[in-house]
Design a protein around this motif. Sequence first.
Motif, PDB file in Angstrom:
ATOM      1  N   THR A 111       0.849  -1.194   0.000  1.00 35.99           N
ATOM      2  CA  THR A 111       0.000   0.000   0.000  1.00 35.99           C
ATOM      3  C   THR A 111       0.883   1.242   0.000  1.00 35.99           C
ATOM      4  O   THR A 111       2.063   1.200   0.351  1.00 35.99           O
ATOM      5  CB  THR A 111      -0.937   0.042   1.222  1.00 35.99           C
ATOM      6  OG1 THR A 111      -0.163  -0.016   2.417  1.00 35.99           O
ATOM      7  CG2 THR A 111      -1.944  -1.102   1.185  1.00 35.99           C
ATOM      8  N   ILE A 112       0.284   2.364  -0.389  1.00 37.34           N
ATOM      9  CA  ILE A 112       0.964   3.657  -0.371  1.00 37.34           C
ATOM     10  C   ILE A 112       0.232   4.545   0.625  1.00 37.34           C
ATOM     11  O   ILE A 112      -1.002   4.538   0.683  1.00 37.34           O
ATOM     12  CB  ILE A 112       1.028   4.291  -1.785  1.00 37.34           C
ATOM     13  CG1 ILE A 112       1.852   5.587  -1.769  1.00 37.34           C
ATOM     14  CG2 ILE A 112      -0.355   4.506  -2.375  1.00 37.34           C
ATOM     15  CD1 ILE A 112       2.160   6.135  -3.158  1.00 37.34           C
ATOM     16  N   ALA A 113       0.994   5.254   1.435  1.00 33.31           N
ATOM     17  CA  ALA A 113       0.425   6.095   2.490  1.00 33.31           C
ATOM     18  C   ALA A 113       1.175   7.423   2.545  1.00 33.31           C
ATOM     19  O   ALA A 113       2.268   7.559   1.985  1.00 33.31           O
ATOM     20  CB  ALA A 113       0.512   5.382   3.846  1.00 33.31           C
ATOM     21  N   MET A 114       0.592   8.378   3.243  1.00 34.70           N
ATOM     22  CA  MET A 114       1.220   9.692   3.382  1.00 34.70           C
ATOM     23  C   MET A 114       2.195   9.701   4.550  1.00 34.70           C
ATOM     24  O   MET A 114       1.870   9.249   5.650  1.00 34.70           O
ATOM     25  CB  MET A 114       0.161  10.771   3.609  1.00 34.70           C
ATOM     26  CG  MET A 114      -0.692  11.071   2.390  1.00 34.70           C
ATOM     27  SD  MET A 114       0.234  11.566   0.921  1.00 34.70           S
ATOM     28  CE  MET A 114       0.872  13.162   1.435  1.00 34.70           C
ATOM     29  N   ALA A 115       3.375  10.247   4.285  1.00 40.73           N
ATOM     30  CA  ALA A 115       4.350  10.476   5.351  1.00 40.73           C
ATOM     31  C   ALA A 115       3.957  11.785   6.047  1.00 40.73           C
ATOM     32  O   ALA A 115       3.320  12.650   5.451  1.00 40.73           O
ATOM     33  CB  ALA A 115       5.749  10.588   4.768  1.00 40.73           C
ATOM     34  N   ARG A 116       4.331  11.887   7.297  1.00 43.40           N
ATOM     35  CA  ARG A 116       4.025  13.105   8.054  1.00 43.40           C
ATOM     36  C   ARG A 116       5.010  13.257   9.190  1.00 43.40           C
ATOM     37  O   ARG A 116       5.825  12.374   9.449  1.00 43.40           O
ATOM     38  CB  ARG A 116       2.595  13.052   8.593  1.00 43.40           C
ATOM     39  CG  ARG A 116       2.331  11.900   9.574  1.00 43.40           C
ATOM     40  CD  ARG A 116       0.968  12.026  10.211  1.00 43.40           C
ATOM     41  NE  ARG A 116       0.591  10.894  11.019  1.00 43.40           N
ATOM     42  CZ  ARG A 116       0.967  10.693  12.287  1.00 43.40           C
ATOM     43  NH1 ARG A 116       1.794  11.549  12.880  1.00 43.40           N
ATOM     44  NH2 ARG A 116       0.556   9.637  12.955  1.00 43.40           N
ATOM     45  N   GLU A 117       4.926  14.412   9.861  1.00 40.48           N
ATOM     46  CA  GLU A 117       5.735  14.626  11.052  1.00 40.48           C
ATOM     47  C   GLU A 117       5.005  13.995  12.236  1.00 40.48           C
ATOM     48  O   GLU A 117       4.002  13.304  12.060  1.00 40.48           O
ATOM     49  CB  GLU A 117       5.953  16.128  11.244  1.00 40.48           C
ATOM     50  CG  GLU A 117       6.742  16.750  10.090  1.00 40.48           C
ATOM     51  CD  GLU A 117       6.808  18.257  10.171  1.00 40.48           C
ATOM     52  OE1 GLU A 117       6.494  18.831  11.236  1.00 40.48           O
ATOM     53  OE2 GLU A 117       7.170  18.873   9.155  1.00 40.48           O
ATOM     54  N   THR A 118       5.459  14.254  13.440  1.00 36.83           N
ATOM     55  CA  THR A 118       4.846  13.641  14.617  1.00 36.83           C
ATOM     56  C   THR A 118       3.392  14.056  14.794  1.00 36.83           C
ATOM     57  O   THR A 118       2.530  13.233  15.097  1.00 36.83           O
ATOM     58  CB  THR A 118       5.650  14.001  15.884  1.00 36.83           C
ATOM     59  OG1 THR A 118       7.006  13.602  15.674  1.00 36.83           O
ATOM     60  CG2 THR A 118       5.104  13.273  17.097  1.00 36.83           C
TER      61      THR A 118
END
Length: 195
Positions: A111-118
Amino acid sequence: MKTFVTACLLCLGLLAPASAKVQPDNPFPRVKFETSLGDIVIELNRHRAPLTVENFLHYVDIGSYNNTIFHRLVPGFVLQGGGYDNELVPKKAGAPIANESGNGLKNKYGTIAMARETAPHTATRQFFFNLDDNTSLDPESGWGYAVFGVVVSGEDVLEQLASVESLPYHTETGWRDFPKEPPVLIRAKVLPQQQ
């Protein structure tokens, strides 16, 4: 005057970008990643992650993912990209989007997902592929990472990308898990709508 008002609304995030019109009647648009190791096709899920898909399609539509690198590789975990060119210059990012991790899509292999900060609502343009079933990234007792699509073709290419040697520490940037020879996302393009 109309153009000025439209531009102001876009800047304030009160009007969807033109790319929101990319195949507007297609609930599952497909995007092809042409990488330095081969092609991957991803099917996006507008029903479950509408904001995330529109955001992602915006960057695809304007060509902003072209000639970016996969800059983070944790074997058996994730392969992250979409944020830097091959000179390690950060690509321009738009406003953060709302976290749609509670949409029922799980961080499973492929799957592909969004990276994010904390903080939960900090995703902008970077994404990652899950290289395993990463249940720790799902929203079990808090905010998770929003899955918005799945690899439907080129799983062998994903495996090749995942097998690139990764450095524990990159001296130039101080980044961890940096690929020794970062694979390149040469081009991302929306495929014609299937009938």
